[in-house]
Design a protein around this motif. Sequence first.
Motif, PDB file in Angstrom:
ATOM      1  N   LYS A 113       0.830  -1.158   0.014  1.00 20.92           N
ATOM      2  CA  LYS A 113      -0.363   0.098   0.113  1.00 20.92           C
ATOM      3  C   LYS A 113       0.783   1.236   0.055  1.00 20.92           C
ATOM      4  CE  LYS A 113      -2.013  -1.227   3.576  1.00 20.92           C
ATOM      5  NZ  LYS A 113      -1.510  -2.494   3.976  1.00 20.92           N
ATOM      6  N   THR A 114       1.881   1.388   0.888  1.00 22.22           N
ATOM      7  CA  THR A 114       2.686   2.542   1.043  1.00 22.22           C
ATOM      8  C   THR A 114       3.302   2.860  -0.128  1.00 22.22           C
ATOM      9  OG1 THR A 114       2.703   2.160   3.449  1.00 22.22           O
ATOM     10  CG2 THR A 114       4.219   3.896   2.619  1.00 22.22           C
ATOM     11  N   THR A 115       4.153   1.775  -0.659  1.00 21.49           N
ATOM     12  CA  THR A 115       4.794   1.979  -1.752  1.00 21.49           C
ATOM     13  C   THR A 115       4.075   2.334  -3.183  1.00 21.49           C
ATOM     14  OG1 THR A 115       6.050   0.009  -0.874  1.00 21.49           O
ATOM     15  CG2 THR A 115       6.624   0.685  -3.527  1.00 21.49           C
ATOM     16  N   LYS A 119       3.856   5.458  -5.632  1.00 21.42           N
ATOM     17  CA  LYS A 119       3.909   5.408  -7.049  1.00 21.42           C
ATOM     18  C   LYS A 119       2.809   6.440  -7.834  1.00 21.42           C
ATOM     19  CE  LYS A 119       5.814   0.557  -7.112  1.00 21.42           C
ATOM     20  NZ  LYS A 119       5.789  -0.846  -7.590  1.00 21.42           N
ATOM     21  N   ARG A 140      -0.412   2.117  13.584  1.00 19.12           N
ATOM     22  CA  ARG A 140       0.657   1.945  13.459  1.00 19.12           C
ATOM     23  C   ARG A 140       1.570   3.191  13.169  1.00 19.12           C
ATOM     24  NH1 ARG A 140       3.886  -1.213  10.377  1.00 19.12           N
ATOM     25  NH2 ARG A 140       2.338  -0.751   8.539  1.00 19.12           N
ATOM     26  N   GLN A 146       7.005   5.939   7.443  1.00 23.66           N
ATOM     27  CA  GLN A 146       7.290   5.606   6.135  1.00 23.66           C
ATOM     28  C   GLN A 146       6.947   6.340   5.154  1.00 23.66           C
ATOM     29  OE1 GLN A 146       5.966   1.637   5.343  1.00 23.66           O
ATOM     30  NE2 GLN A 146       7.095   1.520   3.362  1.00 23.66           N
TER      31      GLN A 146
ATOM     32  N   LYS B  48       4.077  -6.746  -6.883  1.00 23.46           N
ATOM     33  CA  LYS B  48       4.994  -7.891  -7.050  1.00 23.46           C
ATOM     34  C   LYS B  48       4.768  -8.776  -8.148  1.00 23.46           C
ATOM     35  CE  LYS B  48       4.880  -7.050  -2.056  1.00 23.46           C
ATOM     36  NZ  LYS B  48       4.879  -7.653  -0.804  1.00 23.46           N
ATOM     37  N   GLU B  50       6.031  -8.580 -11.185  1.00 16.90           N
ATOM     38  CA  GLU B  50       7.337  -9.041 -11.648  1.00 16.90           C
ATOM     39  C   GLU B  50       7.802 -10.234 -11.141  1.00 16.90           C
ATOM     40  OE1 GLU B  50       7.256  -6.905  -9.303  1.00 16.90           O
ATOM     41  OE2 GLU B  50       9.277  -7.161  -8.300  1.00 16.90           O
ATOM     42  N   GLY B  73       1.926  -3.303 -10.143  1.00 15.36           N
ATOM     43  CA  GLY B  73       3.087  -3.054  -9.527  1.00 15.36           C
ATOM     44  C   GLY B  73       4.196  -3.941  -9.895  1.00 15.36           C
ATOM     45  N   GLY B  75       7.849  -3.732  -9.340  1.00 16.49           N
ATOM     46  CA  GLY B  75       9.217  -3.441  -8.686  1.00 16.49           C
ATOM     47  C   GLY B  75       8.996  -2.704  -7.472  1.00 16.49           C
TER      48      GLY B  75
END
Lengths: 185, 244
Positions: A113-115, A119, A140, A146, B48, B50, B73, B75
């Motif tokens: 989720k965070t990543t 993006k 959290r 983060q 994930k 990839e 996603g 990467g």
Amino acid sequence: MLEGLSHKFESILKRLRGQGVLTEQNIGEALKDVRMALLEADVNFKVVKDFIDRVRVKAVGQEVLQSLTPGHQVVKIVWDELRELMGGAHAGLKLASSPPTVIMMVGLQGAGKTTTCGKLARLFKKQGRRVMLIAADPRRPAAGDQLASLGASIEVSVHRADRPAGTTTDIAALCAAGDCTLMMN
Amino acid sequence: MTELVQIKQAVAPHEILLVADAMTGQDAVASSERFHQRVGVTGVILTKVEGDARGGAVLSIRAATGQPVKFLGVGEKLEALEPFHPDRLASRILGMGDVLSLIEKAQENFSLEEAETLQKKLASQSFTLEDFRDQMKQVTRMGSMEQLLGMLPGGQRLKEMTGSGVPEREMKRVVAIVDSMTTRERRDHTIISGSRKKRIAKGSGTTIPEVNRLIKQYLTARKMMKALSGGGGKRRLLEALRSM
Ligand SMILES: Nc1nc2c(ncn2[C@@H]2O[C@H](COP(=O)(O)OP(=O)(O)OP(=O)(O)O)[C@@H](O)[C@H]2O)c(=O)[nH]1
Ligand SMILES: [Mg+2]
């Protein structure tokens, strides 16, 4: 990505294309292989069954069997059905007709989720939108940290609404600002 | 989950996107169904992907939730996000390649300016070994060679033929050889004589046949790009790629 599956499909379809004449029987054999490939790829059992049924109905039709290139026709049918299985057409994000657009991100722990927020924020920013990130997980605090450092790395502002009390009203107020808001839980 | 519902009611989001880890296969599908039932989502982003050789989640999640996958996603880096196109992924799965995504990736990573400079260089015959090396470096910017090969028709087989990791090594070899040349040699390959080749090979830790091979590769690349830059670029590039 998807190498295992792709690999199996390539060899099944190559065999199919190589056959000058197709009968219900050799289509049936190819479909058995397709079924195995999908199950080994961990595709849901019911989904596989429906998929195979749909391909079979189309593939054993007279137009296909009697066409000049039956193998290619079957490949086309498999392609059509794979595409349909994954939703058919491309679906973009629904943006608000007047800003801000609010996007809420949910998912299991560690799903990304965070990543993914980072993006999307990067993408929106590239499109020239004013983006804001809101951390909204009250349990959290580290998650908010983060997100904060991620936001800093792409120069997107991050707001913290992850205090245990009053979270929802905080978030609602924050969401009203900005052009495009990504919210994280 | 109750908190999620409260937040949803308080802010009325335009999209509620479920983020799910493709590597977890049917677990991702099952948890997505749960989220959709309890919170109500409007779309899915699979992550994930990839690293997911099997594809169970990608192929089942739409049927299970009824909601569209909107992005993949691919990467950990922030640019590793692809819009989801069912038709293109179907082509990739069947080994027919995904040339459209490849072209889009290229367009994203090469600026218009870079493309125009290149065009001019090709037109004036001044595409040098230096440019060739820079091109190689730019290609690596688009993603790993393995990922890029996967998008070409029959790329899966190509990948097996070259063995994983080899293209990257090849790329490094090109850079090392060109770096060992003098500026004059880089700008005019015709002056590279036998003795110069020997020096270049020594400097780059390669052999004379390898230096010869690189020069040949460069000339082929120059020829190919020249052909492609003569108008109708995108269509011709597509044709060239399809015929590979
Ligand atoms: N390889 C790969 N890794 C990814 C991708 N997306 C996220 N990750 C990684 O997955 C891990 C978890 O990602 P997060 O974004 O922290 O996940 P999260 O859902 O926010 O996790 P929690 O907040 O702990 O619930 C990190 O190591 C990310 O780098 C992807 O598309 N590919
Ligand atoms: Mg997180």
